[in-house]
Design a protein around this motif. Structure first.
Motif, mmCIF file in Angstrom:
data_model
loop_
_atom_site.group_PDB
_atom_site.id
_atom_site.type_symbol
_atom_site.label_atom_id
_atom_site.label_comp_id
_atom_site.label_asym_id
_atom_site.label_seq_id
_atom_site.Cartn_x
_atom_site.Cartn_y
_atom_site.Cartn_z
ATOM 1 N N LEU A 295 0.836 -1.211 0.000
ATOM 2 C CA LEU A 295 0.000 0.000 0.000
ATOM 3 C C LEU A 295 0.867 1.257 0.000
ATOM 4 N N HIS A 296 1.908 1.240 0.819
ATOM 5 C CA HIS A 296 2.795 2.409 0.869
ATOM 6 C C HIS A 296 3.419 2.682 -0.503
ATOM 7 N N LEU A 297 3.936 1.609 -1.134
ATOM 8 C CA LEU A 297 4.612 1.791 -2.425
ATOM 9 C C LEU A 297 3.630 2.292 -3.490
ATOM 10 N N ILE A 298 2.437 1.719 -3.513
ATOM 11 C CA ILE A 298 1.471 2.093 -4.557
ATOM 12 C C ILE A 298 0.931 3.504 -4.331
ATOM 13 N N LEU A 299 0.520 3.806 -3.100
ATOM 14 C CA LEU A 299 -0.087 5.120 -2.861
ATOM 15 C C LEU A 299 0.932 6.243 -3.040
ATOM 16 N N SER A 300 2.158 6.023 -2.570
ATOM 17 C CA SER A 300 3.164 7.078 -2.754
ATOM 18 C C SER A 300 3.504 7.214 -4.239
ATOM 19 N N GLY A 301 3.551 6.100 -4.954
ATOM 20 C CA GLY A 301 3.825 6.151 -6.397
ATOM 21 C C GLY A 301 2.690 6.834 -7.159
ATOM 22 N N TRP A 302 1.451 6.504 -6.822
ATOM 23 C CA TRP A 302 0.306 7.153 -7.474
ATOM 24 C C TRP A 302 0.321 8.659 -7.227
ATOM 25 N N ARG A 303 0.579 9.036 -5.961
ATOM 26 C CA ARG A 303 0.544 10.475 -5.639
ATOM 27 C C ARG A 303 1.622 11.219 -6.426
#
Ligand SMILES: [Fe+2]
Length: 373
Positions: A209-217
């Protein structure tokens, strides 16, 4: 209690050339891939491997006809390792080939599923960032002769190695990036909330979740459609972590309810999950407002710089910026299909529904479909 176990070795490589050198790829190996992947990244390396392009044997999802045609083609070839380089279809086919003897047809493998053995060493190089299929031991094959999509699953179908090479994502179209990263995010959420999660699988869910959400943002803030490519390594790793998490804890209602949308209306897997995600979470909040869902809200709040009470809504907004969410009617679903879906899902998707955060009745499922309609 199911013990947490991670079977494939997992390695990250700078590029395919580095992987090929370290693995010593050569005449004893079979590369199963698509020509559009092979030409720009592997062809010039002159590895001398056997190669097989899946699309020559049929398009779309894996079918028994496609896999049997590939088995026929390979019958007189001598190779040891299978190197599967591709998305979900390639990976699912490769897992089946890895347990097939020279004389086997797909039906034979279903017949002796409990007694499959690895015939070929298997290395999986994923080229999308969603399925996490490189670390699971299941393939879904459309058995056209029987008119059903059926999983073939065996401990022998685990890869020996999952090789993560971020550069292999470079040619991914934006739409495939969007739907596959959404799929991975939902794997992370569903595995986190699953009653079968354990402390170790939760670590992988949270990290994904951390990797995806930070990447999306970062990608959304940049505004450029190709901005995600700067974070390809992050998304690839996230998809892998989410795969590890759901390999242990399972997926749940979002995947179960999205199942008929893929089958009847050919909505891509990640997108059909997105169509159901928010309304499943809202039903969870309504039915069991106090529970593990609050832990998820806290994790999301920290990632999205908001309060836990707003966290899921912020997540829907961010996901919407990655791919605009549609209503079910916009993808061709009609109102009279909804009760049929609700009944079928309850009857056929118990494997997934058993991993729900809270039990959902047929009435609940119909209400989720109606809200998403
Ligand atoms: Fe999925």
């Amino acid at each position: 209690m199911k013990a947490f176990q991670l079977i494939p070795a997992i390695a990250e490589y700078a590029d395919f050339k580095t992987y090929a050198q370290e693995a010593g790829l050569g005449a004893e190996d079979l590369i199963l891939t698509n020509e559009y992947i092979y030409e720009p990244t592997i062809s010039a390396l002159d590895l001398g491997c056997h190669t097989l392009f899946q699309e020559k044997y049929g398009m779309g999802e894996p079918t028994d006809v496609m896999v049997d045609a590939i088995l026929d083609e390979l019958r007189d070839k001598d190779y040891n390792r299978i190197i599967a380089v591709g998305g979900g279809t390639i990976i699912d086919i490769a897992k089946v080939l890895a347990v097939a003897s020279k004389e086997d047809k797909v039906d034979d493998l279903y017949d002796r599923m409990a007694d499959l053995h690895k015939v070929h060493e298997l290395v999986i190089v994923p080229t999308t960032c969603g399925t996490g299929s490189e670390v699971t031991n299941i393939s879904i094959i459309n058995r056209t002769t029987k008119g059903v999509k059926q999983g073939i699953v065996s401990p022998a179908m685990f890869a020996n190695e999952a090789a993560l090479i971020p550069g292999m994502l470079a040619s991914l179209p934006y739409g495939v990036f969007a739907t596959s990263s959404i799929d991975a995010m939902i794997h992370a959420v569903e595995s986190f909330l699953s009653p079968n999660a354990c402390a170790i699988s939760e670590l992988f869910s949270k990290s994904a979740l951390h990797l995806i959400l930070s990447g999306w943002r970062a990608a959304v803030d940049n505004g450029d459609r190709d901005a995600w490519k700067k974070y390809a390594a992050r998304f690839l790793r996230a998809s892998n972590f989410a795969g590890i998490a759901f390999g242990h804890a399972g997926c749940a209602a979002v995947h179960a309810l999205s199942y008929p949308l893929g089958g009847a209306h050919h909505v891509p897997h990640g997108q059909s999950n997105q169509l159901m995600f928010a309304d499943v979470m809202r039903k969870y909040q309504e039915k069991k407002p106090v529970g593990k869902l609050n832990k998820l809200e806290e994790i999301l709040a920290a990632e999205l710089d908001t309060e836990p009470v707003f966290a899921l809504e912020e997540l829907y907004k961010l996901m919407n910026a990655v791919l605009e969410k549609k209503q079910l009617r916009e993808v061709g679903v009609t109102a009279d299909e909804l009760p049929v879906y609700a009944k079928t899902v309850l009857e056929t998707q118990q494997r997934l529904l058993n991993n729900n955060y809270v039990e959902l009745t047929e009435e609940d499922i119909l209400s989720i479909y109606t809200n998403a309609f």
